[in-house]
Design a protein around this motif. Structure first.
Motif, PDB file in Angstrom:
ATOM      1  N   VAL A 186       0.841  -1.187   0.000  1.00 41.62           N
ATOM      2  CA  VAL A 186       0.000   0.000   0.000  1.00 41.62           C
ATOM      3  C   VAL A 186       0.882   1.245   0.000  1.00 41.62           C
ATOM      4  N   SER A 187       0.475   2.234  -0.784  1.00 39.72           N
ATOM      5  CA  SER A 187       1.120   3.543  -0.775  1.00 39.72           C
ATOM      6  C   SER A 187       0.202   4.502  -0.042  1.00 39.72           C
ATOM      7  N   GLN A 188       0.773   5.268   0.888  1.00 44.00           N
ATOM      8  CA  GLN A 188      -0.026   6.194   1.695  1.00 44.00           C
ATOM      9  C   GLN A 188       0.529   7.601   1.585  1.00 44.00           C
ATOM     10  N   THR A 189      -0.369   8.580   1.601  1.00 45.76           N
ATOM     11  CA  THR A 189       0.010   9.982   1.623  1.00 45.76           C
ATOM     12  C   THR A 189      -0.753  10.652   2.750  1.00 45.76           C
ATOM     13  N   LEU A 190      -0.034  11.337   3.637  1.00 50.63           N
ATOM     14  CA  LEU A 190      -0.669  12.082   4.719  1.00 50.63           C
ATOM     15  C   LEU A 190      -1.082  13.442   4.158  1.00 50.63           C
ATOM     16  N   LEU A 191      -2.366  13.596   3.873  1.00 47.81           N
ATOM     17  CA  LEU A 191      -2.876  14.795   3.206  1.00 47.81           C
ATOM     18  C   LEU A 191      -3.016  15.986   4.144  1.00 47.81           C
ATOM     19  N   SER A 192      -3.373  15.722   5.393  1.00 50.66           N
ATOM     20  CA  SER A 192      -3.570  16.786   6.379  1.00 50.66           C
ATOM     21  C   SER A 192      -3.570  16.132   7.751  1.00 50.66           C
ATOM     22  N   VAL A 193      -3.864  16.906   8.788  1.00 46.25           N
ATOM     23  CA  VAL A 193      -3.954  16.311  10.125  1.00 46.25           C
ATOM     24  C   VAL A 193      -5.250  15.530  10.294  1.00 46.25           C
ATOM     25  N   THR A 194      -6.114  15.555   9.270  1.00 43.56           N
ATOM     26  CA  THR A 194      -7.384  14.836   9.376  1.00 43.56           C
ATOM     27  C   THR A 194      -7.631  13.835   8.253  1.00 43.56           C
ATOM     28  N   GLN A 195      -6.750  13.782   7.215  1.00 46.34           N
ATOM     29  CA  GLN A 195      -7.001  12.880   6.090  1.00 46.34           C
ATOM     30  C   GLN A 195      -5.744  12.166   5.602  1.00 46.34           C
ATOM     31  N   LEU A 196      -5.968  10.921   5.165  1.00 43.56           N
ATOM     32  CA  LEU A 196      -4.934  10.053   4.611  1.00 43.56           C
ATOM     33  C   LEU A 196      -5.469   9.473   3.313  1.00 43.56           C
ATOM     34  N   ARG A 197      -4.620   9.407   2.275  1.00 46.08           N
ATOM     35  CA  ARG A 197      -4.994   8.718   1.038  1.00 46.08           C
ATOM     36  C   ARG A 197      -4.142   7.464   0.936  1.00 46.08           C
ATOM     37  N   PHE A 198      -4.789   6.340   0.632  1.00 46.48           N
ATOM     38  CA  PHE A 198      -4.029   5.117   0.414  1.00 46.48           C
ATOM     39  C   PHE A 198      -4.392   4.519  -0.924  1.00 46.48           C
ATOM     40  N   GLU A 199      -3.409   3.820  -1.509  1.00 40.56           N
ATOM     41  CA  GLU A 199      -3.612   3.152  -2.788  1.00 40.56           C
ATOM     42  C   GLU A 199      -3.013   1.755  -2.717  1.00 40.56           C
ATOM     43  N   ILE A 200      -3.838   0.769  -3.017  1.00 29.01           N
ATOM     44  CA  ILE A 200      -3.398  -0.609  -3.150  1.00 29.01           C
ATOM     45  C   ILE A 200      -3.562  -0.924  -4.630  1.00 29.01           C
ATOM     46  N   THR A 245      -5.157   5.792  19.571  1.00 29.17           N
ATOM     47  CA  THR A 245      -4.646   7.102  19.219  1.00 29.17           C
ATOM     48  C   THR A 245      -5.846   8.036  19.163  1.00 29.17           C
ATOM     49  N   LEU A 246      -5.805   9.094  19.944  1.00 32.92           N
ATOM     50  CA  LEU A 246      -6.903  10.056  19.981  1.00 32.92           C
ATOM     51  C   LEU A 246      -6.693  11.122  18.915  1.00 32.92           C
ATOM     52  N   PRO A 247      -7.755  11.836  18.525  1.00 27.94           N
ATOM     53  CA  PRO A 247      -7.607  12.857  17.480  1.00 27.94           C
ATOM     54  C   PRO A 247      -6.549  13.920  17.791  1.00 27.94           C
ATOM     55  N   ASP A 248      -6.274  14.179  19.071  1.00 28.80           N
ATOM     56  CA  ASP A 248      -5.259  15.181  19.417  1.00 28.80           C
ATOM     57  C   ASP A 248      -3.832  14.615  19.381  1.00 28.80           C
ATOM     58  N   GLY A 249      -3.684  13.323  18.992  1.00 28.60           N
ATOM     59  CA  GLY A 249      -2.377  12.704  18.889  1.00 28.60           C
ATOM     60  C   GLY A 249      -1.944  11.939  20.125  1.00 28.60           C
ATOM     61  N   ASP A 293     -10.811   9.836   6.482  1.00 28.04           N
ATOM     62  CA  ASP A 293     -10.629  10.766   7.597  1.00 28.04           C
ATOM     63  C   ASP A 293     -10.050  10.012   8.775  1.00 28.04           C
ATOM     64  N   TYR A 294      -9.146  10.653   9.498  1.00 27.35           N
ATOM     65  CA  TYR A 294      -8.694  10.039  10.736  1.00 27.35           C
ATOM     66  C   TYR A 294      -9.587  10.560  11.842  1.00 27.35           C
ATOM     67  N   GLY A 295      -9.517   9.832  12.900  1.00 27.94           N
ATOM     68  CA  GLY A 295     -10.148  10.212  14.157  1.00 27.94           C
ATOM     69  C   GLY A 295      -9.423   9.419  15.195  1.00 27.94           C
ATOM     70  N   ALA A 296     -10.152   8.933  16.128  1.00 27.24           N
ATOM     71  CA  ALA A 296      -9.554   8.026  17.092  1.00 27.24           C
ATOM     72  C   ALA A 296      -9.359   6.673  16.408  1.00 27.24           C
ATOM     73  N   THR A 297      -8.279   6.004  16.733  1.00 29.71           N
ATOM     74  CA  THR A 297      -8.070   4.640  16.255  1.00 29.71           C
ATOM     75  C   THR A 297      -7.881   3.739  17.463  1.00 29.71           C
ATOM     76  N   VAL A 298      -8.355   2.520  17.354  1.00 30.57           N
ATOM     77  CA  VAL A 298      -8.231   1.569  18.458  1.00 30.57           C
ATOM     78  C   VAL A 298      -7.861   0.203  17.900  1.00 30.57           C
ATOM     79  N   THR A 299      -6.872  -0.430  18.514  1.00 29.55           N
ATOM     80  CA  THR A 299      -6.510  -1.801  18.192  1.00 29.55           C
ATOM     81  C   THR A 299      -6.615  -2.605  19.471  1.00 29.55           C
ATOM     82  N   ASN A 300      -7.301  -3.748  19.403  1.00 28.44           N
ATOM     83  CA  ASN A 300      -7.447  -4.625  20.562  1.00 28.44           C
ATOM     84  C   ASN A 300      -6.786  -5.958  20.297  1.00 28.44           C
TER      85      ASN A 300
END
Length: 106
Positions: A21-35, A68-72, A47-54
Motif C-alpha cells: 500500500v502507498s499512503q500519503t498524509l494529506l492533512s492532520v485529518t485525512q490520509l490517502r491510500f492506494e493498493i 490514538t486520539l484525534p489530538d495525537g 478521515d482520521y479520528g480516534a483509532t483503536v486496536t485490541n
C-alpha cells in the motif's frame, strides 16, 4: 507526535505479507491510500479520528488496547474480559475452552 509537527505531505510505501500500500498524509485529518494490485486493490481518502486496536488474550482473560486520539495522544490499556454472551458457534475447541472458563468466573 503533536499536531504541530504532523508530517503533512509525507508519502510512504508499506509492504504487508499479502499486499503493498502507498499512503500519503494529506492533512492532520485525512490520509490517502492506494493498493495497486490484488484482492484489496483500490484508492481511497479516509478521515482520521480516534483509532483503536485490541489484542484479545482469551487464555489470560485480558484485552490489551492501544488507542490514538484525534489530538495525537496515545493510550495503552489492559483490562479483564467478561464474556456476557458466548458465540453461537465456535470453529474449534480452544476459544470454547477460554469462553467457558471466563463465563463461569474461573
Amino acid at each position: 507526535m503533536s499536531v504541530e509537527h504532523f508530517p503533512i505531505g509525507q508519502e510512504m510505501d508499506v509492504a504487508y505479507p499479502n499486499f503493498k500500500v502507498s499512503q500519503t498524509l494529506l492533512s492532520v485529518t485525512q490520509l490517502r491510500f492506494e493498493i495497486r494490485e490484488g484482492l484489496f486493490a483500490r484508492t481511497e481518502t479516509v478521515d482520521y479520528g480516534a483509532t483503536v486496536t485490541n489484542v484479545q488474550d482469551y487464555d489470560r482473560g485480558l484485552v490489551h488496547s492501544f488507542a490514538t486520539l484525534p489530538d495525537g495522544k496515545f493510550l495503552r490499556m489492559t483490562g479483564p474480559i467478561v464474556v456476557t454472551r458466548p458465540a453461537d458457534r465456535v470453529p474449534d475447541d480452544r476459544p470454547e475452552r477460554a469462553t467457558r472458563r471466563w463465563c463461569s468466573g474461573r
